[in-house]
Write a protein that holds these residues in place. Structure first.
Motif, short mmCIF file in Angstrom:
data_model
loop_
_atom_site.label_atom_id
_atom_site.label_comp_id
_atom_site.label_asym_id
_atom_site.label_seq_id
_atom_site.Cartn_x
_atom_site.Cartn_y
_atom_site.Cartn_z
N VAL A 87 0.87 -1.17 0.00
CA VAL A 87 0.00 0.00 0.00
C VAL A 87 0.91 1.22 0.00
N PHE A 90 2.10 7.68 -1.86
CA PHE A 90 1.20 8.79 -2.11
C PHE A 90 1.58 9.55 -3.37
N SER A 111 -2.12 2.52 -4.47
CA SER A 111 -1.78 3.87 -4.03
C SER A 111 -3.03 4.63 -3.63
N TRP A 112 -2.91 5.43 -2.60
CA TRP A 112 -4.05 6.24 -2.16
C TRP A 112 -3.94 7.68 -2.63
N ARG A 130 -5.07 2.07 -7.89
CA ARG A 130 -5.18 3.27 -7.05
C ARG A 130 -6.59 3.46 -6.56
N THR A 131 -6.71 4.28 -5.51
CA THR A 131 -8.02 4.57 -4.95
C THR A 131 -8.52 5.95 -5.34
#
Length: 167
Positions: A87, A90, A111-112, A130-131
């Motif tokens: 995770v 950024f 990735s957030w 990704r989110t």
């Protein structure tokens, strides 16, 4: 087991913390693992039914220092330790390195915050997801919102940094 990459400390001559928000992200990840392992139904009502008996999540937290090279080294260490997923990161430029290294071992990366459109190229980044949507979708949504509000005149400021250019 999951590896988590968070930019916590700078690599300056006198290291400095990179921001409270990233410490919060690290703490939230640790809390999520705690809730998962306790089968805490106050967070996820069906946690006991969703997770198989004996399931226990292990998390390894690594500092990316907000730099591609540091994140690549951390990714190598985590994939070498048998982590099932990573995770982070950024920043888009850091996620590019992380995704390339993780893909060598077939390890998924989520990735957030990475937003550059190039990370959507599955030939280049086959295990990356990704989110948040790529910037191209965000810009399209902003334009549609402005038009829906009847705003017809807009000024744009453009930067030529990698993030600002979408390249």
């Amino acid at each position: 087991s999951v590896g988590v990459l968070v930019p916590l400390w700078s690599t300056d001559a006198v290291p400095q913390m990179l921001g409270d928000s990233f410490v919060t992200v690290a703490a939230a990840a640790m809390l999520a693992v705690l809730h998962i392992n306790r089968r805490d139904s106050s967070v996820v009502p069906d946690a006991r039914q969703l997770l198989p008996d004996g399931f226990r999540m292990v998390m390894e937290l690594r500092d990316s220092n907000g730099l591609s090279a540091a994140a690549a080294r951390a990714t190598l260490a985590m994939t070498g330790a048998g982590r099932d997923a990573i995770v982070g990161s950024f920043r888009s430029s850091v996620s590019e390195s992380v995704a390339r290294v993780a893909a060598l071992e077939g390890v998924p990366v989520v990735s957030w915050g990475s937003e550059i459109p190039q990370l959507s190229d599955k030939a280049e980044y086959p295990t990356f997801s990704r989110t948040v949507p790529p910037l191209t979708f965000q810009v399209r949504a902003m334009m549609e919102a402005l038009l829906a509000l009847g705003i017809r005149r807009v000024a744009f400021l453009f930067g030529d940094a990698r993030f600002g250019s979408g390249s």
